[in-house]
Design a protein around this motif. Structure first.
Motif, PDB file in Angstrom:
ATOM      1  N   ALA A  64       0.816  -1.204   0.000  1.00 23.00           N
ATOM      2  CA  ALA A  64       0.000   0.000   0.000  1.00 23.00           C
ATOM      3  C   ALA A  64       0.854   1.260   0.000  1.00 23.00           C
ATOM      4  O   ALA A  64       0.338   2.344   0.137  1.00 23.00           O
ATOM      5  N   GLN A  91      -5.355 -11.031   5.244  1.00 16.29           N
ATOM      6  CA  GLN A  91      -4.570  -9.841   4.903  1.00 16.29           C
ATOM      7  C   GLN A  91      -4.167  -9.906   3.442  1.00 16.29           C
ATOM      8  O   GLN A  91      -3.743 -10.948   2.954  1.00 16.29           O
ATOM      9  N   GLY A  94      -2.144  -3.949   1.699  1.00 12.61           N
ATOM     10  CA  GLY A  94      -2.225  -3.075   2.859  1.00 12.61           C
ATOM     11  C   GLY A  94      -3.590  -3.089   3.511  1.00 12.61           C
ATOM     12  O   GLY A  94      -3.959  -2.135   4.177  1.00 12.61           O
ATOM     13  N   GLN A  95      -4.352  -4.171   3.323  1.00 13.16           N
ATOM     14  CA  GLN A  95      -5.691  -4.237   3.886  1.00 13.16           C
ATOM     15  C   GLN A  95      -5.868  -5.523   4.691  1.00 13.16           C
ATOM     16  O   GLN A  95      -5.302  -6.558   4.359  1.00 13.16           O
ATOM     17  N   LEU A 111     -13.482  -4.380   6.506  1.00 17.40           N
ATOM     18  CA  LEU A 111     -12.214  -4.202   5.799  1.00 17.40           C
ATOM     19  C   LEU A 111     -11.491  -2.984   6.352  1.00 17.40           C
ATOM     20  O   LEU A 111     -12.017  -1.862   6.318  1.00 17.40           O
ATOM     21  N   ASP A 113      -8.091  -0.599   6.190  1.00 17.83           N
ATOM     22  CA  ASP A 113      -6.963  -0.201   5.334  1.00 17.83           C
ATOM     23  C   ASP A 113      -5.848   0.347   6.218  1.00 17.83           C
ATOM     24  O   ASP A 113      -6.051   1.314   6.965  1.00 17.83           O
ATOM     25  N   ILE A 114      -4.669  -0.252   6.151  1.00 19.08           N
ATOM     26  CA  ILE A 114      -3.558   0.141   7.007  1.00 19.08           C
ATOM     27  C   ILE A 114      -3.050   1.527   6.628  1.00 19.08           C
ATOM     28  O   ILE A 114      -2.746   2.340   7.496  1.00 19.08           O
ATOM     29  N   ALA A 115      -2.967   1.820   5.333  1.00 19.65           N
ATOM     30  CA  ALA A 115      -2.444   3.118   4.895  1.00 19.65           C
ATOM     31  C   ALA A 115      -3.370   4.244   5.334  1.00 19.65           C
ATOM     32  O   ALA A 115      -2.906   5.301   5.783  1.00 19.65           O
ATOM     33  N   ALA A 116      -4.677   4.027   5.212  1.00 14.62           N
ATOM     34  CA  ALA A 116      -5.632   5.056   5.614  1.00 14.62           C
ATOM     35  C   ALA A 116      -5.808   5.092   7.129  1.00 14.62           C
ATOM     36  O   ALA A 116      -6.177   6.117   7.695  1.00 14.62           O
ATOM     37  N   VAL A 120     -12.537   0.842   5.880  1.00 13.83           N
ATOM     38  CA  VAL A 120     -12.960   1.351   4.576  1.00 13.83           C
ATOM     39  C   VAL A 120     -14.211   0.646   4.065  1.00 13.83           C
ATOM     40  O   VAL A 120     -14.830   1.139   3.124  1.00 13.83           O
TER      41      VAL A 120
END
Length: 128
Positions: A64, A91, A94-95, A111, A113-116, A120
């Motif tokens: 991600a 996993q 990046g989710q 779900l 999201d690691i980046a956000a 999500v």
């Protein structure tokens, strides 16, 4: 020591049969050298291909775009709904997908999201 005559040092022309044999030998040597050169280039190409080829796997497990620190792992927190019992976790990139059951028996897939850094998608799962 023996002295060589000037006649012995000069190359005398070969008879036609020997000249044909010499030409065939030169041609065979050129063909063999060409084949060896092509095979050498094929081996070099195979080595370069193997060295530069990627396996199709991402360099980092987090595709991600998150930088992975070398001194400590990434940390984060997910707040799941109250009474949510996690059945399985998956996993990808990046989710993270949390699948489970709420206290009232409804099945859900959440779900994250690691980046956000947030949830999500909140999906109700109905059916059999």
């Amino acid at each position: 020591m023996s002295k060589f005559d000037a006649d012995e040092l000069e190359d005398k022309p070969l008879d036609p049969a020997m000249e044909n044999v010499r030409r065939k030998m030169v041609r065979l040597q050129l063909v063999s050298g060409g084949i060896m050169l092509v095979m050498f280039m094929a081996v070099l190409a195979a080595i370069v291909y193997k060295v530069t080829r990627t396996d199709g796997k991402p360099e980092s497990t987090l595709s991600a775009g998150l930088p992975v620190p070398s001194d400590a792992p990434l940390t984060g927190a997910v707040t799941l709904p109250d009474g949510f019992v996690v059945s399985s976790v998956s996993q990808s990139g990046g989710q993270i997908l949390f699948y489970g059951v709420l206290a009232d028996g409804a099945r859900k897939a959440i779900l994250f999201d690691i980046a956000a850094g947030r949830i999500v998608a909140d999906i109700d799962v109905n059916g059999r």
